[in-house]
Design an enzyme around this catalytic site. Sequence first.
Site, PDB file in Angstrom:
ATOM      1  N   SER A  14       0.804  -1.236   0.000  1.00 32.96           N
ATOM      2  CA  SER A  14       0.000   0.000   0.000  1.00 32.96           C
ATOM      3  C   SER A  14       0.832   1.280   0.000  1.00 32.96           C
ATOM      4  CB  SER A  14      -0.952   0.052   1.202  1.00 32.96           C
ATOM      5  OG  SER A  14      -1.743  -1.097   1.242  1.00 32.96           O
ATOM      6  N   LYS A 187      14.375   7.378   8.712  1.00 35.53           N
ATOM      7  CA  LYS A 187      15.226   6.186   8.750  1.00 35.53           C
ATOM      8  C   LYS A 187      15.357   5.547   7.362  1.00 35.53           C
ATOM      9  CE  LYS A 187      16.442   6.084  12.991  1.00 35.53           C
ATOM     10  NZ  LYS A 187      17.870   6.324  13.258  1.00 35.53           N
ATOM     11  N   CYS A 382     -25.598  -0.132 -13.244  1.00 30.74           N
ATOM     12  CA  CYS A 382     -25.733  -1.583 -13.353  1.00 30.74           C
ATOM     13  C   CYS A 382     -26.776  -2.103 -12.369  1.00 30.74           C
ATOM     14  CB  CYS A 382     -24.369  -2.251 -13.189  1.00 30.74           C
ATOM     15  SG  CYS A 382     -24.338  -3.879 -13.935  1.00 30.74           S
ATOM     16  N   HIS A 510     -21.294   0.274 -16.867  1.00 28.53           N
ATOM     17  CA  HIS A 510     -20.414   0.841 -15.838  1.00 28.53           C
ATOM     18  C   HIS A 510     -19.646   2.020 -16.426  1.00 28.53           C
ATOM     19  CE1 HIS A 510     -20.908  -2.105 -12.634  1.00 28.53           C
ATOM     20  NE2 HIS A 510     -20.966  -3.036 -13.564  1.00 28.53           N
ATOM     21  N   GLU A 512     -18.400   4.396 -15.060  1.00 27.31           N
ATOM     22  CA  GLU A 512     -17.299   4.864 -14.207  1.00 27.31           C
ATOM     23  C   GLU A 512     -15.925   4.442 -14.727  1.00 27.31           C
ATOM     24  OE1 GLU A 512     -19.601   2.620 -13.364  1.00 27.31           O
ATOM     25  OE2 GLU A 512     -18.828   1.039 -12.054  1.00 27.31           O
TER      26      GLU A 512
HETATM   27  N1  GLN Z   1     -25.929  -8.522  -9.976  1.00 25.99           N
HETATM   28  C1  GLN Z   1     -26.386  -7.867 -11.159  1.00 25.99           C
HETATM   29  C2  GLN Z   1     -26.245  -8.738 -12.384  1.00 25.99           C
HETATM   30  O1  GLN Z   1     -25.529  -9.701 -12.389  1.00 25.99           O
HETATM   31  C3  GLN Z   1     -25.665  -6.541 -11.352  1.00 25.99           C
HETATM   32  C4  GLN Z   1     -24.196  -6.663 -11.575  1.00 25.99           C
HETATM   33  C5  GLN Z   1     -23.445  -5.381 -11.425  1.00 25.99           C
HETATM   34  O2  GLN Z   1     -23.938  -4.440 -10.826  1.00 25.99           O
HETATM   35  N2  GLN Z   1     -22.230  -5.329 -11.932  1.00 25.99           N
HETATM   36  O3  GLN Z   1     -26.850  -8.453 -13.395  1.00 25.99           O
END
Ligand code: GLN
Length: 553
Positions: A14, A187, A382, A510, A512
Amino acid sequence: MTKFVFVTGGVSSSLGKGLTASSLGRLLKCRGLRVTMIKLDPYINVDPGTMNPYEHGEVFVTEDGGETDLDLGHYERFIDRDLHRDSNATTGSIYSQVIAKERRGDYLGRTVQVIPHVTDEIKERVRRLASDDVDIVIVEVGGTVGDIEILPFLEAIRQFRHDVGRDNVCYLHLTLVPFLGAAGEQKTKPTQHSVTQLRGYGIQPDVIVCRSAESISDGLKRKISLLCDVAVEGVISALDAPSIYDIPLVLHDQGLDTVVCRTLAIDESAHPVDLSGWQRVVDQIAGANRPVRIGLVGKYINLPDAYLSVVESLRHAGFDRGARVEIDWIQAEEVGDLIGTARMAQLDGMVIPGGFGERGIEGKIAAARFSRENQIPCLGLCLGLQVMVIDYARHVGGLEGANSREFDPATRYPVIDLMDDQQNVVDKGGTMRLGNYAARLQPGSKVAAAYDDEVVYERHRHRYEVNPRFRSPLEEAGLICSGIEAQRGLVEFVELPGEVHPYWVGTQAHPEFKSRPDRPHPLFRELVAAALERAEGRLPHLPDIDTDVTAAS
Ligand code: GLN
């Protein structure tokens, strides 16, 4: 010819090896060099796809559907390059390949051994990333020097310099220089021990990056240089930075990119550094101080790394709007108890991220309902989209007890269900949708306006889908299915119209994974924009929607 930088870590885990490697990647990119990256993970899982987020943090999904280490998210955000599954290799995947070759008879009956067969496979994974389009491959070796399972990787990268030539390889070792209060000084001994160990495996580092809370004096650098046999310019002090995006600038001030270029015999005058673009990001961050409070409703909130890309996407969206996003980590299981409290009322926006399994589901559905009924901007990712659909079906569409078959196999209204490739509902299995899929957006919808595009590509990782059987009833009840998957007609985006809610948007994907510090993702950008409106009291008064059709009928 492609050159290689190997990043190892010592003393402690880390320390930020992934961020150091990514920051170096950015600096080399700022010198006009074409950079790609790979993470070698010494654990035995074939990939992190099946690992519990508490073990491993977020699973980062690549364009081609690779389920990879979260460090790849840092790599993409820093070097601004879409990576593929071959940018992550684990001991498990390497052994699987070696064993498959052995079964096929590729080794012609020879004894298969760690050296050379496993080490050759490791080298092959690294070499595969070299191409005419790549000047430098940065290779991060996971784990810490001294771990048992790291040994084949260290042997492989040691051999690498021998294979491709001295000027084509740079070894960078990251260590910790602790401050001992009792002695009143920093150190260097842990660094010396770690480097001694690395040299014991035949690797002499060219650069030592020392993490420390206070900067390391020139005297101390000379000491490390002498005892570890590294040029004094090769000892880099990596101070704790105000934000992760400051790290490239901190390391540049210390001369990191210069020493790496020199080690790799890269003509620096042909590659002057231009940090202006990155400096703009850092300046934006410094100026982002309009507070906005976003609730993140998840079940792994004790380990923020489980939602790393979501958090970074929110931050990026904030940078763009001059907003400082404060995240309120809300345990999904506690939502029921929290509704009605000041804490929930103070939220300016909400994100319901992805997830698997039943725990916390009712809380997430309650959160979706709360945001819908209280005009709180909300983005569902999702599983987040799935719970928004369940909320809408139950509380607006009159489908009492609607659920996903993931959580209630016997539900009367399986609005979220398992589907095969032909869009037939199936009992078991279902195809995991992984990686990029195209969706066509409904003209005039919020998502089309946000993306400013008609066809968009997003990464997926899920098994369940909106059940097409319930699409019309949901649409009749007012839910807009604003993005549809191009090939099979699956629902990819849902939203409520602007007259009803300022921002209630869900995506089956997703997004993100695609946000960048200087290019926030449109869905996060619009979420934060709407949340800022609420935070600063500018949201127009919207008529209440009839949220309980069931009760009325
Ligand atoms: N569990 C849900 C699915 O399999 C959503 C998966 C997720 O959010 N990545 O469709």
